[in-house]
Design an enzyme around this catalytic site. Structure first.
Site, PDB file in Angstrom:
ATOM      1  N   SER A 251       0.807  -1.223   0.000  1.00  0.00           N
ATOM      2  CA  SER A 251       0.000   0.000   0.000  1.00  0.00           C
ATOM      3  C   SER A 251       0.838   1.270   0.000  1.00  0.00           C
ATOM      4  CB  SER A 251      -0.968   0.003   1.188  1.00  0.00           C
ATOM      5  OG  SER A 251      -0.265  -0.165   2.406  1.00  0.00           O
TER       6      SER A 251
ATOM      7  N   HIS B 265       1.260   4.843   4.285  1.00  0.00           N
ATOM      8  CA  HIS B 265       0.359   5.527   3.356  1.00  0.00           C
ATOM      9  C   HIS B 265       0.762   6.990   3.176  1.00  0.00           C
ATOM     10  CE1 HIS B 265      -3.077   2.466   4.342  1.00  0.00           C
ATOM     11  NE2 HIS B 265      -2.048   1.920   3.715  1.00  0.00           N
TER      12      HIS B 265
END
Length: 276
Positions: A201, A254
């Site tokens: 991610s 992230h």
């Protein structure tokens, strides 16, 4: 008013106009012998022509049909080619995109057979000072996923964004983005939660930031991301930060990944402008 192009098929013209509307560009169609497409804001001409070139390469791309559905302009006058599922995958993904997807799947299968802990002992971020020279660990944490939903979500985005970068800008660019974002997002995440984390991610967020900003600042690069999707990415970061869904998220990865992608896109688009 500036005429952009003419289409013999009015449905093809409408598909292009509908899609540009989703990108915040208003075009109009005037019917003469053909369907003439006009642009009111001439400052957007470069962006529109860049998108037109992509549209003409593959007017059957699902994003154009999706835009027509959103606008309520579908009909039988426009016939889209249909691609088998795997043919569509191959068309968008280059070799680096495929290698990463296969590597993630192989590691995921190994985790199901051997257990998460056993695989993490080999691939996780260095969790002991004696491991700091096992340099692969600074990158291989991105290969590990802990649920089927986790890997499917990340690989879908990787294929969509990474494939676009590789096809338009080359395998080298995708490798550079991947390595830098994996390293820096991993470093940030281990500061947040320690070394026991995994997932692609951080790289995916880097690609989101890169594709969006590069497309905004350099439309001729041939890559782009709808603004609604980057807004979704930001909302997801906020949701993870405040634990709104009760899910364990790699918030540090992230944020760092997105920042890396934006920074690289800014530099690359600046260099592209200097070359013009």
């Amino acid at each position: 008013m500036l005429m952009i192009t003419s289409f013999a098929n009015p449905r093809v013209a409408q598909a292009f106009v509908d899609y540009m509307a989703t990108q915040g560009v208003i075009l109009t169609i005037q019917q003469h012998n053909q369907s003439d497409v006009w642009l009111a804001d001439e400052s957007q001409a470069e962006r529109v022509r860049a998108e037109l070139a992509r549209f003409l390469e593959n007017p059957a791309d699902p994003r154009y049909l999706a835009a027509s559905w959103l606008a309520g302009h579908t009909g039988s006058g426009l016939h889209y080619r249909r691609y088998p599922f795997f043919a569509a995958l191959r068309e968008r993904a280059g070799p680096v995109t495929w290698v990463m997807m296969i590597a993630c799947v192989v590691v995921f299968i190994a985790m199901q057979i051997l257990g998460d802990q056993e695989v993490m002992l080999w691939l996780a971020w260095p969790f002991d000072p004696t491991l700091k020279f096992e340099f692969w660990r600074y990158f291989t944490h991105a290969l590990m996923h802990f649920s089927l939903m986790h890997i499917l979500f990340n690989l879908l985005w990787w294929w969509y964004l990474g494939g676009a970068v590789e096809k338009r800008l080359g395998s080298g660019k995708l490798i550079v983005i991947t390595l830098i974002s994996a390293l820096l997002s991993g470093y940030m995440q281990q500061k947040f939660s320690g070394p026991w984390f995994g997932g692609l991610s951080g790289v995916v967020y880097a690609l989101m930031g890169y594709v969006w900003l590069r497309g905004e600042r350099d439309p001729q690069s041939g890559i782009y991301l709808q603004r609604g999707l980057i807004i979704f990415a930001l909302i997801w970061i906020v949701a993870g930060w405040f634990d709104l869904f009760g899910m364990s998220m790699a918030n540090g990865a992230h944020i760092a990944g997105l920042a890396v992608g934006l920074a690289m896109a800014f530099v690359d688009s600046l260099n592209a402008r200097k070359r013009k």
